[in-house]
Design a protein around this motif. Structure first.
Motif, PDB file in Angstrom:
ATOM      1  N   LYS A   1     -44.657   1.076  40.704  1.00  0.00           N
ATOM      2  CA  LYS A   1     -44.038  -0.029  39.930  1.00  0.00           C
ATOM      3  C   LYS A   1     -43.531   0.582  38.545  1.00  0.00           C
ATOM      4  CE  LYS A   1     -47.737  -3.082  41.161  1.00  0.00           C
ATOM      5  NZ  LYS A   1     -48.958  -4.144  40.742  1.00  0.00           N
ATOM      6  N   ILE A   2     -43.685   2.017  38.365  1.00  0.00           N
ATOM      7  CA  ILE A   2     -43.427   2.734  37.211  1.00  0.00           C
ATOM      8  C   ILE A   2     -42.163   3.423  37.568  1.00  0.00           C
ATOM      9  CG2 ILE A   2     -44.063   4.312  35.514  1.00  0.00           C
ATOM     10  CD1 ILE A   2     -46.905   3.113  35.733  1.00  0.00           C
TER      11      ILE A   2
ATOM     12  N   ALA B   1     -51.018   4.784  31.566  1.00  0.00           N
ATOM     13  CA  ALA B   1     -51.119   3.738  32.677  1.00  0.00           C
ATOM     14  C   ALA B   1     -52.472   3.813  33.634  1.00  0.00           C
ATOM     15  CB  ALA B   1     -49.779   3.492  33.357  1.00  0.00           C
TER      16      ALA B   1
ATOM     17  N   PRO C   1     -46.715   6.839  31.350  1.00  0.00           N
ATOM     18  CA  PRO C   1     -47.384   6.780  32.717  1.00  0.00           C
ATOM     19  C   PRO C   1     -48.746   7.416  32.790  1.00  0.00           C
ATOM     20  CG  PRO C   1     -45.525   8.406  32.591  1.00  0.00           C
ATOM     21  CD  PRO C   1     -45.447   7.635  31.371  1.00  0.00           C
TER      22      PRO C   1
ATOM     23  N   TYR D   1     -48.147   3.476  40.487  1.00  0.00           N
ATOM     24  CA  TYR D   1     -46.848   4.281  40.156  1.00  0.00           C
ATOM     25  C   TYR D   1     -45.392   3.958  40.837  1.00  0.00           C
ATOM     26  CZ  TYR D   1     -49.964   6.634  36.911  1.00  0.00           C
ATOM     27  OH  TYR D   1     -50.731   7.005  35.891  1.00  0.00           O
TER      28      TYR D   1
END
Length: 207
Positions: free
Chosen positions: A26-27, A76, A73, A24
């Motif tokens: 990266k998100i 993901a 997310p 997360y």
């Protein structure tokens, strides 16, 4: 206390470096956003149900229905879950390797892990094949810290908890282990675990 002849390892956070923050980060742009999402949307309690056998498909759809604005997310978590594991915790693997090479103790693993994703771990971490047995929560449909999960391991492999040591990074799991009669080490760092094993005279002073 009886002589320790069996050592039981947790996997994620002890031998395998697992943390959803790796994904997360990266998100989301900030650590605060990551923390909020993991405390309010994809929570540890939500993930516990997958560890106890719920499918990721069911879990994902259920959470999207509650929080449709967070669909990407949420998806993901499962679609990119391998990004939550950068690799092994090498220093702890070295401790496991000592026990494997010395053949001084029986070695087992007791892990809270989804049945859907655990086969990937078996394919990617050779040291998982050093254990005499691994009990996976998602397969058994129960998990730590519930007594029945520890008892599955004891019954399946004829383990006397009074002669076994358990290493885990989650204090709730440590408390659960103590309640069923295991000697425990609450993992914080590999160096700390090594010191405690040496104090118990299970590892040599020079390792």
């Amino acid at each position: 206390m009886k002589t320790i002849n069996t050592i039981i390892f947790d996997l994620g956070g002890v031998l395998i470096d697992w943390n959803p923050r790796y994904l997360y980060r990266k998100i989301f742009k900030t650590e605060e956003e990551v923390t909020w999402f993991l405390e309010n949307i994809c929570t540890s309690e939500w993930n516990d149900a997958q560890d106890a056998g719920r499918s990721f498909e069911e879990a994902t759809l259920e959470l999207i229905a509650k929080h449709p604005e967070w669909e990407l997310p949420i998806r993901a978590w499962y679609e990119r879950w391998q990004e939550t594991i950068p690799g092994p915790l090498h220093e702890t693997v070295e401790i496991l390797q000592y026990f494997k090479r010395s053949a001084s103790h029986r070695l087992y693993a007791l892990t809270n892990w989804s049945a859907q994703t655990f086969p990937w771990a078996l394919d990617n971490f050779e040291f998982l094949h050093w254990f005499e047995g691994i009990v996976v929560s998602g397969v058994e449909k129960t998990r730590k810290p519930f007594p029945e999960f520890y008892n599955i391991l004891f019954d399946r492999y004829s383990i006397d908890p009074a002669s076994a040591l358990f290493i885990d990074d989650n204090i709730k799991n440590i408390e659960g282990a103590k309640a069923v009669g295991l000697t425990t080490i609450h993992f914080q760092t590999p160096a700390q675990v090594k010191q405690e094993l040496q104090r118990l005279q299970l590892l040599p002073e020079k390792l």
